[in-house]
Scaffold this motif. Structure first.
Motif: not given
Lengths: 338, 624
Positions: A18-29, A129-132, A206-211
């Motif tokens: 399962d891909v475990r990035w946050c929903p809406g993360c840029g990594d999916y694209s 830093y997202g993961l931390t 999306l979570i820590f630095n959106d936009g």
């Protein structure tokens, strides 16, 4: 490199994790576009290896049904270097981020690029830093307020493209996570390049630095804030392609060239293949909001690769070998005891 | 007239000895290492068993005449088989006051002290920290002092050649070599041949060096200063073809041998560091045997690249010393959890931190065993002699590939730089190292490949990129059992931690059982490890000759221990563990077997000496 005998599709590159990035993360694209690009490269799946360090981006290899290794923080280029220098037949990709590649791993990134090891380095830059969970990174803008810099960071930011130019990478490009076609084209160019290819990919956390990259991703804002580089073409941008980059002495300037009575051909012309990195360096210094930020290929030059030269020297030495290992043991001063 | 021609016409008394230890010491620029090596060559060709040890200064070019700039070369030559470069010196040659000050403590009472008296000027004495000239104040009365004007005599010997002042100065080591060659009855032939070959395009230098070499020899013979010449008859060596070899050279050759036996290319990643750089220098010369060498940007990159190579199906090897080994720590943990084969060589030096880079120590044993986060066991083996470095490299490669594990070789600056005669092995007598990479056949029709499905030894398959159908991901995250996917499941984690540990433990069934020299049960066992072997063996042997019940065993396998070790330890009343650290093996043995032991700890950046162990044995046994 071996050619693929099968026709592959993006789904062939999916794994059962399962891909475990946050929903809406840029990594999916980015993941989706890489999966779309790989089947077009004509490389057998088993000859592709993704190597990553630590961070959100570095989960990437687990989601690709190729060979892969999720290594330790910042050191992915070292594993990739050892692998490519041992197995030049493989297509080796490094997935890193702004923290992994430019903070803890800055040293290795620099040395891989200056050696021109034939690996493709994709740096997912989300300026955090997202993961931390949300501390400022080496690419965060000066004064950034984060959990570890509540009153604003005191760190001047790294400019990844300038960094890559300083390390003399032979292929340097930038793209944005939401630019599907553009990203795939840049990825294809990198894959075809013989030597280190460094691609900075703007990515939204999306979570820590959106936009952070809204100026680049918003369909309207994008016209005035992004300059798409094309080899041999003048540097024109704007909704009506009314603006351009003009070199004034040693300083690039934005001008409304049509209003000023110039034509496109009075503007700076892009040259990916320039031997000297001067033009590319100018371009790397053009940052939002003072300039439109260039995307596309900054530099693409040809030079011998480290792994290629090592492989050649190995083959030559092995072909020229005249002695057995036993004979090697007998070399030097020897004496017989009876 | 060549010295050999005069053999039957000795005019002086000849005294026969069974072994002699000499040391040549001078400024770094005085050529003492070269003179020592040439003396060694003459000795091995003459038929003695030898063991040598160079002692380099830490600085590359310390100021001339200072204590920091003293360089020494010690040679032990014998008519018996020997296993150490020797403790106390029978003879010491010093080229300046600083060399005297640094080395005098090692000279035996009544030992021979040859001094280049020309250098004992007020300025040089001051640099060496002498307030008075020791040649004049009777402080050397306990030694047989031979003041010789080496500088002047050398100048006279070479004056007919057109040399610069600097060149003249560079030849004086050959005068000293000539003199001790006479004193210990060594032929000059091999040195003359070497000079002729080395300087074949520079006849002036050849003439000058040979002239002063012979002048030194003749000086010994004719001057009244030396009443006695010493003779050490040839040793009874095991018949065969020999060369001499250092530990670092033997490790390098061992790796090449292993590549050959496994039909695998080796990838060697390294960053320059004393005293491991010789491995890098040696291996890079042997591309033709499939040795790929990569000089990395640091030790992290050295081990990272080696692991990358192993992932790709080559055997990755990374070589370093203490501080570099510390940098490799995190990546070693990755090799443990990914279960990739890897050999890491740590040529230990005195620590902590930068410590004393040119001086040996065995201080990294516990770090090698435990110095990683989490439960990350790996095999650790240590070579005991320069020749054994060859075997150790092959063994490390065998274990790494058979058990899919990183293996640490703990060498040290002592065994690395010691030069011993080495009977050249016959590679056809070695077992091939079997390596298998699975192909698509392993799937047996199923779609799914299990990269962490284990064999009877708990070893996973070494699938390599380029193999169709076996694409798999690995990495530092805990794996799901069998599939190798990511898992945070508590019981899965515990199972895998235990499995990885059990895999390493079981290697004990696949290594040589521990050998003991001396009685199988008795009063005392000297348990040493790695390079302390020579001194421990010699001390125990000397005690046995005196009728004491003393045995000795040298551990090569530090993890896992040999399966018969516990039984051995229980067969002796007392156990003495000498090591160049504060008792790390002692700590392990006591923790593992709950056995009380006595330690002999030495951390002086110098090897443990035979007499130190012998004295300790005597104390334990209560003998005078």
């Amino acid at each position: 490199m071996k050619k693929s005998e099968q026709v592959l599709a993006p789904k062939d590159f999916a794994t059962d994790l399962d891909v475990r990035w946050c929903p809406g993360c840029g990594d999916y694209s980015i993941l989706a576009n890489i999966k779309k690009t790989l089947p077009t490269l004509d490389i057998p799946k088993e000859n592709i290896v993704f190597i990553s360090g630590i961070g959100c981006s570095s989960r990437f290899p687990y989601y690709m049904n190729t060979y892969g290794m999720n290594t330790i923080h910042g050191r992915a280029p070292t594993f990739a270097t050892g692998l490519k220098c041992s197995r030049p037949d493989l297509s080796v990709w490094v997935i890193t981020g702004d923290g992994d590649g430019l903070s803890i791993g800055g040293n290795h990134l620099m040395h891989a690029m200056r050696r021109n090891v034939d690996i493709k380095i994709l740096l997912f830059n989300n300026q955090i830093y997202g993961l931390t969970k949300g501390q400022y990174s080496p690419t965060s803008i000066f004064g950034k307020r984060t959990k570890s810099s509540p009153t604003g960071s005191l760190d001047y930011a790294v400019n990844p493209i300038s960094w890559a130019l300083g390390a003399e990478a032979s292929f340097i490009a930038r793209t944005v996570y939401s630019y599907g076609d553009h990203m795939r084209e840049v990825l294809r160019r990198a894959a075809d390049h013989k030597g280190t290819a460094f691609i900075e990919i703007y990515q939204n956390c999306l979570i820590f630095n959106d936009g952070t990259f809204k100026y680049a991703t918003d369909k309207e804002l994008r016209y005035d804030n992004i300059l798409e580089l094309k080899h041999g073409e003048p540097m024109v941008f704007g909704r009506d392609r009314e603006k351009g980059i003009f070199l004034h002495g040693l300083t690039p300037k934005v001008i409304k060239y049509k209003e000023a009575g110039f034509t496109e051909y009075d503007l700076l012309i892009h040259d990916e293949y320039a031997t000297e990195p001067t033009l590319a360096f100018f371009l790397s210094r053009m940052r939002h909001p003072h300039f439109p930020e260039p995307v596309g290929v900054f530099r693409a030059i040809q030079k011998e690769t480290y792994d290629g030269m090592l492989e050649q020297s190995m083959r030559e030495a092995i072909e020229a070998r005249t002695k057995s290992f036993q004979e090697l043991l007998h070399e030097g001063e020897t004496w017989t005891v009876t | 007239m060549l010295p050999e021609e005069r053999k039957t016409t000795h005019r002086k008394e000849v005294s026969t000895l069974d072994h002699v230890v000499i040391r040549l010491a001078g400024d770094s620029g005085d050529g003492m290492q070269l003179a020592g090596l040439k003396f060694t060559t003459a000795s091995v060709i003459f038929g003695n068993d030898i063991s040598t040890f160079p002692d380099f200064p830490g600085e590359i070019r310390a100021p001339a005449g200072t204590l920091a700039g003293v360089s020494g070369f010690q040679i032990h030559f014998s008519s018996n088989i020997i296993s150490t470069p020797g403790d106390e010196l029978d003879a010491l040659v010093v080229m300046n006051p600083a060399a005297l000050r640094v080395n005098l403590a090692d000279l035996k009472p009544n030992g021979i002290l040859i001094v280049n008296q020309d250098t004992f000027s007020a300025k040089n004495l001051k640099k060496a920290g002498y307030n008075q000239n020791p040649l004049e104040d009777d402080s050397l009365r306990n030694f047989r002092v031979y003041p010789v004007s080496i500088t002047t005599l050398n100048q006279t010997a070479v004056e007919s050649e057109e040399l610069t002042f600097k060149q003249i100065n560079l030849t004086k080591n050959f005068f000293a070599l000539g003199l001790i060659s006479w004193l210990f009855d060594r032929p000059l032939t091999s040195t003359v041949e070497w000079i002729e070959e080395k300087f074949k395009h520079r006849p002036t230098i050849i003439n000058a060096n040979i002239k002063t070499l012979k002048a030194g020899y003749n000086y010994g013979e004719t001057t009244e200063l030396f009443p006695i010449q010493y003779h050490v008859p040839p040793a009874k060596m095991d018949p065969g073809l020999y060369k001499y070899i250092s530990g670092n050279e033997a490790l390098s050759l061992g790796l090449i041998a292993a590549a050959n036996l496994a039909k695998k290319e080796i990838f060697y990643g390294a960053y320059p560091i004393t005293p491991a750089s010789d491995l890098l220098h040696e291996l890079v010369k042997h591309k033709e045997f499939g040795i790929r060498v990569f000089q990395a940007e640091d030790e992290i990159a050295a081990i990272g690249s080696a692991i990358g190579a192993s992932f790709g199906g080559l055997l990755g090897v990374a070589g370093t010393s203490g501080p570099g080994f510390s940098l490799m720590t995190e990546a070693l943990g990755l090799a443990v959890i990914t279960e990739l084969p890897l050999v890491v060589i740590n040529v230990q030096r005195a620590g902590p931190s930068t410590g004393m880079p040119t001086k040996p120590e065995q201080g990294d044993l516990l770090q090698a065993l435990f110095g990683r986060n989490g439960e990350s066991p790996l095999p650790v083996i240590a070579p005991q002699t320069p020749g054994d470095c060859f075997e150790t490299a092959i063994e490390a490669v065998r274990i790494a590939m058979k058990y899919m594990t990183p293996v640490v070789i703990l060498s040290d600056g002592f065994v690395a730089n010691t030069i011993d005669p080495w009977k050249i092995p016959d590679i056809s007598q070695y077992e091939q190292i079997e390596v298998q990479h699975p192909s698509k056949e392993i799937l047996k029709g199923s779609e799914r490949f299990y990269p962490y499905l284990r064999n009877e030894n708990l070893v996973r398959p070494w699938a390599i990129p380029g193999t169709e159908g076996l694409e798999y991901r690995t990495g530092g995250l805990e794996k799901e059992d069998k599939t190798g996917g990511v898992s945070y499941d508590p019981l899965n984690h515990e199972k895998l931690v235990k499995t990885r540990a059990e895999k390493i433990r079981r290697i004990t069934k696949d290594i040589q059982i521990q050998k003991v020299e001396g009685p199988k049960r008795g009063d005392l066992l000297v348990l040493s490890w790695g390079s302390t072997y020579g001194a421990a063996y010699t001390a125990a042997e000397n005690m046995r000759k005196q009728g004491f019940s003393v045995s000795n065993a040298n551990l090569k396998y530090l993890n896992p221990f040999p399966q018969n070790l516990e039984e051995i330890l229980q067969s002796y009343e007392k156990i003495l563990i000498p090591e160049m650290n504060l008792g790390q093996l002692q700590f392990l043995i006591q923790a593992r077997y709950s056995i009380k032991t006595t330690g002999l700890a030495k951390v002086q950046g110098r090897p443990i000496q035979v007499r130190e162990i012998q004295n300790k044995i005597s104390t334990i046994l209560g003998v005078e």
